[in-house]
Each structure stands twice: as structure tokens, then as C-alpha cells.
Design a protein around this motif. Structure first.
Motif, PDB file in Angstrom:
ATOM      1  N   ASN A  14       0.837  -1.195   0.000  1.00  0.00           N
ATOM      2  CA  ASN A  14       0.000   0.000   0.000  1.00  0.00           C
ATOM      3  C   ASN A  14       0.872   1.245   0.000  1.00  0.00           C
ATOM      4  N   ARG A  15       0.228   2.409  -0.070  1.00  0.00           N
ATOM      5  CA  ARG A  15       0.972   3.651  -0.270  1.00  0.00           C
ATOM      6  C   ARG A  15       1.726   4.113   0.964  1.00  0.00           C
ATOM      7  N   ASP A  16       1.506   3.443   2.085  1.00  0.00           N
ATOM      8  CA  ASP A  16       2.317   3.692   3.271  1.00  0.00           C
ATOM      9  C   ASP A  16       3.566   2.822   3.297  1.00  0.00           C
ATOM     10  N   GLY A  17       3.707   1.944   2.305  1.00  0.00           N
ATOM     11  CA  GLY A  17       4.883   1.080   2.240  1.00  0.00           C
ATOM     12  C   GLY A  17       4.718  -0.260   2.915  1.00  0.00           C
TER      13      GLY A  17
ATOM     14  N   ASP B  83      10.339   2.041   1.151  1.00  0.00           N
ATOM     15  CA  ASP B  83      10.390   3.496   1.002  1.00  0.00           C
ATOM     16  C   ASP B  83       9.858   3.941  -0.350  1.00  0.00           C
TER      17      ASP B  83
ATOM     18  N   ARG C 231       8.803  -2.100   5.990  1.00  0.00           N
ATOM     19  CA  ARG C 231       8.073  -1.321   5.000  1.00  0.00           C
ATOM     20  C   ARG C 231       9.046  -0.816   3.943  1.00  0.00           C
TER      21      ARG C 231
ATOM     22  N   ARG D  66       3.984  -3.945   3.093  1.00  0.00           N
ATOM     23  CA  ARG D  66       4.193  -4.919   2.020  1.00  0.00           C
ATOM     24  C   ARG D  66       3.757  -6.309   2.470  1.00  0.00           C
TER      25      ARG D  66
ATOM     26  N   ILE E 283       5.774   5.896  -6.206  1.00  0.00           N
ATOM     27  CA  ILE E 283       5.101   6.244  -4.957  1.00  0.00           C
ATOM     28  C   ILE E 283       6.163   6.323  -3.869  1.00  0.00           C
ATOM     29  N   ARG E 284       6.280   7.487  -3.271  1.00  0.00           N
ATOM     30  CA  ARG E 284       7.198   7.663  -2.149  1.00  0.00           C
ATOM     31  C   ARG E 284       6.389   7.501  -0.867  1.00  0.00           C
ATOM     32  N   CYS E 285       6.799   6.550  -0.068  1.00  0.00           N
ATOM     33  CA  CYS E 285       5.995   6.150   1.094  1.00  0.00           C
ATOM     34  C   CYS E 285       6.343   6.999   2.309  1.00  0.00           C
TER      35      CYS E 285
END
Length: 251
Positions: free
Chosen positions: A140-143, A196, A194, A145, A205-207
Motif C-alpha cells: 500500500n501507499r504507506d509502504g 520506502d 516497509r 508490504r 510512490i514515495r511512502c
């Protein structure tokens, strides 16, 4: 146990979505890190980033989805460490040295090719890592995984963290199909790292804030997993690496 069940549901959801989209060539996505359509485009997009240009030493997973990343790294004279599948050796990483690989990079950058042609190294023989490339099933976009469920990527990162070879400046990145990026919270365990950066064929996407383990979470490993990984079996429950980090960096 509940977290693991949630992860299984996420994997099944994403594998099914990729299958319906025809986004993974045979043998398909199920039970593996998906070798997604557009993996080469994602590798090109990754290679445009400043984090890539700064990196001199790259650690990669051995999956087909990241083959194009390993090829590009070697073509750009980056040193690549690739995990031995299942970490099933006392020297658990292959050394892919661009100065030695030369024109054989397409063969050596595969799991089978590395096994036949590349030397193995122990963690105490490795240089500090600038960029970690991992495969994912979902992210997800928060990193956060989710991998394929075996847990080896987390152990690899934990090994290198414990050895001082991954530090605060090391970038953790994954390349995935857009359908693998979920816009919702994902389950995670204390030993999970997570990423980055997430790179798809069309997006970077930069988390948010980084999360990575400080070392091996022994309590999260059963006896069978420890026995199957020689570098763990030889040192159960103890810090594995005794060489001071500053000394190893200066060698």
C-alpha cells in the motif's frame, strides 16, 4: 495467527485480480511473487530516480519479476547481491560483480544462472547496501508490504540490518504492477519491513516513515525454519555478526 490469515486473504485477492487482468504470463501469479507484465517498464522508471543513480551496491530478491532490475544494475556497473533461494546456504547471497559478469549478465542474473556461475558470499564478506529491491504480492501507499508468505525477504533484510549493512540511508524499494498497489491498510507483523519506494510501470510512490527490523525476530521463527537456514541454525537465538560495523565499512 489473525494477521497471517489476513495476509493470506490479501494474497488471494491480488493473485486473483492479476489473473483476471491477464497481467502475469504463465504459469500465472498464484503462490509466487508475480512476474507482472510491465516489469521492464517499472525497472526503467526505477532507474530514472536519484535513489537509483546514487546506489553503488544493490541487494535483490531472485524472482523473475525483478530480473530487469538486476540486469539494469549490472549494465550500470552496480554491484549486486542476490539472495540464495530460501537462504539455503551458510553463504546466503550470490555475488554478481559487473566487472566479472560482463556479457553474461542475462544468464547470471537469473536464479538458476547465479547458482551455476556466481560465487556465494557470507554476510561478513559483503559491502554496505545502498538500495534493496524486493518483490511483493501486495503493497500500500504507506509502504506496508505483503510477500508470498515464506518470510525470506524479511529475514534477508533482518540479517543485513543486524550486520550493519542496511542502515537509515539505505532505500528499500519494490517494483510491482499497478493492480498490486492497494489503497487501504494492510496487515503487518512486528518483523515486517516497509518499503520506502513503490515503482509501477506508470508511477513512483514515495511512502511515509520507514519501518525496518533491528535484527532477527527469533520468536517469530519456528524450529523448522531456523534449521532450514544454515546461517540461523548455527547461531540460534544469538546475535550473528560480531565484526564491528565501522570496521567492516572501512575494510
Amino acid at each position: 495467527m489473525e494477521t497471517e490469515q489476513e495476509k493470506r486473504r490479501v494474497r488471494d485477492e491480488v493473485w486473483g485480480r492479476l489473473d483476471r487482468l491477464g497481467a502475469v504470463p504463465p504459469p500465472g501469479p498464484y503462490g509466487r511473487i508475480p512476474n507482472f507484465v510491465g516489469a521492464e517498464a517499472a525497472a526503467r522508471r526505477l532507474a530514472d530516480l536519484p535513489e537509483w543513480h546514487r546506489a553503488r551496491v544493490v541487494k535483490s530478491n531472485p524472482d523473475k519479476a525483478q530480473f530487469a532490475v538486476r540486469m539494469r544494475a549490472l549494465a550500470e556497473a552496480k554491484l549486486v547481491y542476490m539472495a540464495v533461494p530460501k537462504l539455503a546456504d551458510a553463504q546466503p547471497f550470490y555475488l554478481l560483480d559487473p566487472a566479472i559478469v560482463g556479457d553474461d549478465s542475462a544468464r547470471v542474473a537469473t536464479s538458476a544462472g547465479a547458482a551455476a556461475n556466481a560465487p556465494k558470499v557470507g554476510v561478513d564478506q559483503m559491502r554496505p547496501v545502498d538500495l534493496v529491491i524486493c518483490g511483493s504480492v501486495a503493497v500500500n501507499r504507506d509502504g506496508v508490504r505483503v510477500g508470498k508468505g515464506a518470510g525470506y525477504s524479511d529475514i534477508e533484510v533482518a540479517l543485513l540490518m543486524e550486520a550493519g549493512l542496511i542502515g537509515p540511508e539505505t532505500i528499500l524499494a519494490t517494483t510491482v504492477h499497478a493492480a498490486q498497489v492497494l489503497d487501504r491498510p494492510l496487515p503487518e507483523s512486528p518483523h515486517d519491513f516497509r518499503v520506502d519506494l513503490i515503482v509501477t510501470p506508470d508511477e513512483v510512490i514515495r511512502c511515509g516513515s520507514s519501518r525496518r527490523p533491528g535484527g532477527i525476530y527469533w520468536d517469530a521463527l519456528d524450529a523448522g525454519k531456523i534449521d532450514a537456514i544454515p546461517v540461523l541454525a548455527l547461531n540460534p537465538g544469538r546475535p550473528i555478526f560480531l565484526t564491528p560495523v565501522d570496521q567492516r565499512r572501512s575494510e
